[in-house]
Design a protein around this motif. Structure first.
Motif, PDB file in Angstrom:
ATOM      1  N   UNK A  81      34.557  37.370  37.045  1.00 34.15           N
ATOM      2  CA  UNK A  81      35.653  38.107  37.660  1.00 34.15           C
ATOM      3  C   UNK A  81      36.832  37.200  37.990  1.00 34.15           C
ATOM      4  N   UNK A  82      36.673  35.879  37.807  1.00 27.42           N
ATOM      5  CA  UNK A  82      37.844  35.013  37.942  1.00 27.42           C
ATOM      6  C   UNK A  82      38.799  35.170  36.754  1.00 27.42           C
TER       7      UNK A  82
ATOM      8  N   UNK B 151      30.183  25.834  35.136  1.00 26.31           N
ATOM      9  CA  UNK B 151      29.203  25.421  36.146  1.00 26.31           C
ATOM     10  C   UNK B 151      27.893  24.972  35.512  1.00 26.31           C
TER      11      UNK B 151
ATOM     12  N   UNK C  77      38.388  25.070  37.647  1.00 27.99           N
ATOM     13  CA  UNK C  77      38.422  23.933  38.565  1.00 27.99           C
ATOM     14  C   UNK C  77      37.165  23.062  38.505  1.00 27.99           C
TER      15      UNK C  77
ATOM     16  N   UNK D  52      37.100  44.919  43.941  1.00 26.33           N
ATOM     17  CA  UNK D  52      36.058  45.084  44.957  1.00 26.33           C
ATOM     18  C   UNK D  52      35.091  46.207  44.617  1.00 26.33           C
TER      19      UNK D  52
ATOM     20  N   UNK E  68      32.038  45.909  43.712  1.00 33.10           N
ATOM     21  CA  UNK E  68      30.754  45.647  44.354  1.00 33.10           C
ATOM     22  C   UNK E  68      30.725  46.161  45.783  1.00 33.10           C
ATOM     23  N   UNK E  69      31.847  45.977  46.468  1.00 31.96           N
ATOM     24  CA  UNK E  69      31.928  46.425  47.851  1.00 31.96           C
ATOM     25  C   UNK E  69      31.809  47.953  47.912  1.00 31.96           C
TER      26      UNK E  69
ATOM     27  N   UNK F  44      27.601  39.991  47.540  1.00 28.90           N
ATOM     28  CA  UNK F  44      28.158  39.442  46.298  1.00 28.90           C
ATOM     29  C   UNK F  44      29.674  39.550  46.326  1.00 28.90           C
ATOM     30  N   UNK F  45      30.184  40.634  46.890  1.00 27.45           N
ATOM     31  CA  UNK F  45      31.623  40.814  46.995  1.00 27.45           C
ATOM     32  C   UNK F  45      32.210  39.857  48.035  1.00 27.45           C
TER      33      UNK F  45
ATOM     34  N   UNK G 196      32.580  36.205  46.994  1.00 25.29           N
ATOM     35  CA  UNK G 196      33.708  36.008  46.083  1.00 25.29           C
ATOM     36  C   UNK G 196      35.025  36.041  46.845  1.00 25.29           C
ATOM     37  N   UNK G 197      35.053  36.840  47.857  1.00 24.38           N
ATOM     38  CA  UNK G 197      36.231  36.951  48.703  1.00 24.38           C
ATOM     39  C   UNK G 197      36.476  35.628  49.427  1.00 24.38           C
TER      40      UNK G 197
ATOM     41  N   UNK H 150      36.231  33.305  43.070  1.00 24.74           N
ATOM     42  CA  UNK H 150      35.409  33.906  42.025  1.00 24.74           C
ATOM     43  C   UNK H 150      34.747  32.868  41.124  1.00 24.74           C
ATOM     44  N   UNK H 151      35.205  31.613  41.211  1.00 22.38           N
ATOM     45  CA  UNK H 151      34.577  30.591  40.380  1.00 22.38           C
ATOM     46  C   UNK H 151      33.232  30.159  40.948  1.00 22.38           C
ATOM     47  N   UNK H 152      32.251  30.038  40.074  1.00 21.21           N
ATOM     48  CA  UNK H 152      30.948  29.560  40.520  1.00 21.21           C
ATOM     49  C   UNK H 152      31.069  28.098  40.952  1.00 21.21           C
TER      50      UNK H 152
ATOM     51  N   UNK I 119      26.368  30.638  42.974  1.00 19.47           N
ATOM     52  CA  UNK I 119      26.992  31.676  42.149  1.00 19.47           C
ATOM     53  C   UNK I 119      26.780  33.040  42.789  1.00 19.47           C
TER      54      UNK I 119
END
Lengths: 399, 364, 284
Positions: free
Chosen positions: A59-60, A244, A271, B324, B326-327, C102-103, C106-107, C111-113, C210
């Motif tokens: 999702x990034x 990752x 990153x 969002x 998932x939310x 999970x949301x 990410x917030x 969003x990057x692992x 993740x």
């Protein structure tokens, strides 16, 4: 049953009510959303759709792609051939292609999109392919360009065919680095297999030997076993893994005391690259694009991007969406502002662009032809960058 | 043994819910016991009326929709059938399965492979083979899972579902033409009919097939067989003491539910043109459970309501809150819980109290 | 040989998660499918403390455990406490929490692992019986052994442990002895959550963090519990080692079916021993 008669008598009415309610809600919602049944006429704003992942896995990518596309549109003043452009967002579901298909249909049927940026991932592209064939949609897609999708004109694959991504690497390893044997490591899905094909083929043709190929299944959490199972007699390891996983693998690899050089196909994206840079300094890679490329278009892109995004350094997704959008706009210009599919199909192969990747055009199979660069990981100021070592221009696509 | 019994011997006819002590943790939550009733006991005129109205809506509504929303309706019909098939074991037989999407996947993958790799475009052949495969997979999973029960059964179905998922993910045979999925599935040839496929045709075709499958489910649950299943749900020991081979009933229900899920999978493959591991995995299984709980377990039509709510929520989240999603889905689970509890607390205090005391631990 | 060591080290990470889950399920009958999400929260918090703030690793473990415990307390007090024996509802809560967390991660964390943590002192390798092996893995094994011994001692040799064991077998009797079983259960839930959080930080050494861990790790932990038998610490250890080993060994033997083969192993064991290896729960 022991429920009271009153309760039982109420049940059918409640069920009727509930059903009616559900249907009314459904109707209300659907009619609310079905307002924009725009067909693709040549008047009014041109709808450009961006179909990238905004939730779930990867999702990034969505926000990154959006930033790249927005920059390209802003540079064009949100206009092409005098027509205003309207950007519509759709959500690619990396894991469930059926959802992506539903979103693609929404963009096309409900929003009237004719030019699409994305989808990004192979399964999504395959899922929408059959549908796109029945429409006049032209989709500019980054990554994941398989030969199954090539040649239709519904998909414009930038920067290249996957299997031709690493083509220049094989010769480079044999001639410049004098490697005799390599091992490979990539994820066990189609893109993972494809992205190494170019390198292994050309390396074999140049007399080298591929002694081991390890494929990591989806959903693998621990990469140490792949490091310990590695054939250490090979001269080098050629690998591509998502960032990752690459970081995780390199860490295991180093702490097992293995000294083999690693060549990173497509580098390692930011990153993650910044956080693992010290582990891979001086390693080589082959990339289509990286922030460190020194061509003029890339410098302009980086500067413009930083200006529009609070000084941020662009990443691969930004660049891919940026160029895909640029290509789309250039194609419409070339077609004299027409958005008829046939006109666009003719126009797209005539477009020539100086892109941040290098000079590029689209070949007769609707695949990008541009540069590939051998790069080296170096520490520069406070950042790690992939520094260009050698550039190969106009790398052809071998179907 | 059980074959010789007549309906009169059945212990479930009226009183057992009040009298019987619960003996295992396998039956699902407390709120819905009272509504898991025998459909035949409702007033005669209301049920056909409700059914008639519902059928009319299902048939007429799509005519008012755009092709895009017809597609959406098709998808909802398919998932409603899937949810109903789960309800056969989850609601009626009290077997909480968290791996049900596996059979959906087995059906969809089979018909997809037949078409893409085998060139079989005939609907009847595709459907027959796929349902057979789905049943076989259900027979294997069910055999392992039914060695356990209660909470253990939930865990095992969860893990076995994931087994099918990782097979879909990792077996190269199940991946076609440059994708991690089976792609390029087309709508079938339904000989002797000749159908020019449109969104509307696909909807009606799906509706007819799903309707037939739903009818089979309805006949199953309203027959003596369904009554025995409910008896086992309420009190397995008593049912086996009465001479029923409870294992066989549960096992056959598990396979039947798997077969119907396979039908839904076939329809889904035709509709979407693609089957991916995600359609098989735990996320999908979880959403089906959510559907039948929202609609009410132990009543087939509950799955329909649940499918409408869950699918629309997912669709609207993609459109209006893609960052969002998932939310939104998570909140839907929690809202469903709160509503479920509210109903349970106001309506059936007694039943739920008894249940919570007796289901509070894993039984030795 | 390396493959075996790899399996054991992965096994110990899974043991840390699985043992807590096993106790929660076994002692309270709560099917907390959000246990993996607590692991994930721990991993992200650990990343913030150890990598972002650069603080000592033990502090990261403590913070990860506390954060997961806090979330655990929250979901226990708000939801699970009222849902004893209500399986539909427990499943709803579990999935809801998994999706929401999970949301949220990410917030908060982007969003990057997150890549595997680099921690001074645990980054290099040690010479183990002539094999060069990552220090982090050896550390994980050591933690796992100490922790397992501690848990086993708690369960077998202390009064609390006796209450918990008795509570699993005959809650009615324990209650009539005047013991607040609900308090014991709440305590267990929080401890299990904290352990999952700590495991997240420790596992972060090799797997990073993740958003998908809520499901991925949960599945492995669940297989551990199914294999080991509910509520048994030694069972969880054996289950975890089986999962770890079959993962690591199948990479060498059946590289393209490494996930699938794990479940086949599970299915075979279940057919032979339906109650798991420890056989604590009689299911027939």
């Amino acid at each position: 049953m022991d429920c009271t008669p009153a309760l039982r008598n109420r049940t059918p009415r409640r069920r009727l009510l509930a059903l009616a309610l559900a249907v009314v809600v459904a109707l209300a919602l659907t009619s609310a959303c079905s307002s924009g049944t725009g067909a693709s006429d040549d008047s009014g704003p041109l709808k450009v759709g961006i179909l990238w992942p905004f939730n779930g896995a990867y999702s990034n990518y969505g926000p990154d792609g959006l930033a790249g596309t927005q920059l390209a549109l802003q540079e064009a003043g949100m206009k092409v051939s005098g027509r205003t452009i309207e950007l519509v967002k759709g959500s690619e579901d990396v894991l469930d292609p059926a959802n992506t298909l539903r979103e693609a249909k929404r963009l096309v049927q409900q929003e009237g999109v004719t030019i699409m940026i994305g989808p990004v991932f192979g399964s999504s592209q395959q899922a929408v392919a059959a549908y796109f064939k029945t429409t006049n949609v032209m989709a500019f897609v980054p990554f994941g360009n398989t030969k199954e999708l090539a040649g239709r004109g519904n998909f414009i694959g930038w920067p290249t065919l996957d299997t031709s991504f690493s083509t220049p690497l094989g010769g480079y390893m044999a001639d410049q680095l004098h490697y005799k044997s390599i091992a490979t490591l990539a994820p066990d899905y189609v893109y993972g297999h494809n992205v190494l094909v170019g390198a292994t083929q050309t390396f074999t043709q140049a007399g080298g030997k591929v002694v081991q190929q390890q494929w990591v299944p989806l959903g693998t959490t621990d990469l140490l076993p792949y490091a310990s199972n590695l054939d250490r007699n090979a001269d080098a390891l050629v690998m591509w893994l998502v960032p990752q996983d690459a970081a995780s693998f390199v860490k295991s690899f180093r702490s097992l005391g293995i000294k083999m050089p690693i060549i990173f196909v497509n580098g390692v994206f930011d990153p993650t690259f910044q956080s693992m840079g010290s582990d891979i300094v001086d390693s080589l890679g082959i990339v289509d694009w990286s922030a460190g490329l020194t061509n003029a278009a890339n410098k302009t892109f980086a500067a413009d991007f930083a200006k529009a995004n609070k000084g941020q350094v662009p990443n691969n997704q930004n660049a891919a969406a940026y160029v895909d959008t640029k290509l789309a706009l250039a194609t419409i210009e070339k077609a004299g502002g027409s958005t008829s599919f046939e006109e666009l199909k003719k126009a797209v192969t005539q477009v020539k662009l100086d892109t941040p990747y290098g000079p590029g055009h689209i070949d007769e199979n609707f695949l990008g032809v541009t540069s590939r660069t051998i790069v080296k990981a170096v520490h520069q100021g406070s950042r790690y960058v992939w520094e260009p070592v050698k550039t190969f221009d106009n790398v052809p696509n071998e179907l | 043994m059980s074959k010789k019994r007549t309906t009169n011997d059945l212990p479930m006819e009226s009183s057992s819910t009040t009298g019987a002590a619960r003996t295992d943790g396998a039956a699902s939550g407390g709120s819905s016991t009272a509504t898991r009733g025998n459909p035949a006991r409702r007033p005669r005129w209301k049920q056909p009326l409700a059914t008639g109205v519902a059928a009319a809506l299902l048939i007429l509504l799509p005519l008012l929709l755009t092709p895009f929303h017809q597609d959406l309706a098709t998808r909802i019909v398919i998932l409603a059938l899937l949810a109903m098939s789960l309800d056969l074991i989850y609601g009626y037989a009290g077997m909480i399965s968290l791996g049900h999407a596996a059979f959906f996947g087995a059906g969809g993958y089979t018909v997809g492979m037949l078409m893409v790799d085998g060139g079989v475009t005939n609907f009847w052949v595709g459907m027959a083979v796929s349902v057979l495969v789905a049943s076989v997979v259900a027979a294997i999973v069910g055999f392992v899972a039914l060695r356990t029960r209660g909470i253990y059964f939930i865990l095992v179905t969860f893990a076995m579902g994931q087994m099918i998922y990782s097979l879909a993910q990792q077996w190269d045979v199940l991946q076609t033409s440059g994708a991690e999925a089976v792609v390029g599935i087309a709508p079938p040839e339904v000989s002797p009919l000749v159908i020019q496929w449109t969104s509307l045709n696909m909807y009606y075709f799906t509706l007819v097939v799903a309707g037939v499958a739903a009818l089979v489910l309805y006949l199953l649950v309203s027959s003596r067989y369904g009554l025995v299943l409910r008896g086992i749900r309420e009190n397995q020991q008593r049912m086996s003491a009465l001479g029923y081979n409870t294992w066989l009933y549960q096992y056959s229900a598990f396979i039947a539910a798997g077969a119907i899920a396979g039908v839904a999978g076939v329809l889904f493959a035709y509709y979407s043109g693609i089957m991916a591991p995600a359609n098989v995995g735990i996320a999908q299984s979880g959403l089906i459970v959510l559907m039948i709980i929202i609609g009410g377990v132990g009543r087939l039509w509950g799955g329909v309501i649940g499918a409408v709510v869950v699918e629309l929520a997912g669709f609207l989240a993609d459109q209006y809150a893609p960052d969002h999603k998932n939310l939104v889905l998570g909140a839907l689970f929690v809202v469903a819980l709160v509503v479920l509890r509210a109903i349970a607390i106001t309506g059936k205090k007694r039943a739920s109290r008894r249940r919570s005391e007796e289901g509070a631990h894993v039984h030795a | 040989m390396l493959a075996v060591l790899n399996g054991i080290s992965l096994g110990f990470v899974l043991f840390l998660i699985g043992s807590g889950l096993s106790l929660i399920i076994g002692s309270m009958g709560i099917i907390n499918l959000a246990h993996g999400a607590l692991y994930m929260v721990g991993a992200y918090v650990g990343w913030s403390v150890a990598m972002d703030a650069g603080l000592p690793f033990w502090l990261a473990i403590v913070c990860g455990a506390l954060a997961a415990a806090a979330v655990g307390v929250l979901i226990h007090q708000v939801f699970f406490r009222h849902l004893s024996g209500l399986l539909d509802e427990q499943i709803l809560v579990s999935f809801g929490v998994v999706y929401i967390l999970a949301d949220v991660v990410q917030w908060v964390w982007g969003t990057n692992a997150k890549a595997p943590f680099s921690v001074p002192g645990l980054d290099g390798s040690v010479n183990l019986l002539g094999l060069i092996y990552p220090t982090a893995r050896v550390f994980i094994m050591a933690v796992g052994i100490v922790f397992g011994a501690l848990l086993w001692w708690l369960q077998q040799r202390t009064r609390i442990g006796a209450i918990v064991r008795a509570g699993m077998d005959d809650p009615q009797m324990v209650r009539t002895m005047g013991i607040r079983l609900d308090l014991v259960a709440a305590g267990l839930f929080v401890i299990g959550s904290a352990v999952a959080g700590a495991a997240g930080v420790i596992g972060g050494l090799v797997m990073g963090a993740q958003p998908s861990f809520g499901i991925d790790i949960m599945l492995l932990a669940l297989v551990v519990v199914v294999l080991g038998g509910v509520g048994s610490i030694p069972g969880a250890l054996i289950g975890a080692l089986i999962v770890g080993l079959s993962q690591a060994v199948s990479v060498v033997l059946f590289p393209s079916f490494s996930g699938f083969s794990l479940y086949v192993v599970m299915a075979v064991i279940l057919v032979l021993r339906p109650a798991g290896i420890s056989g604590r729960v009689v299911t027939q």
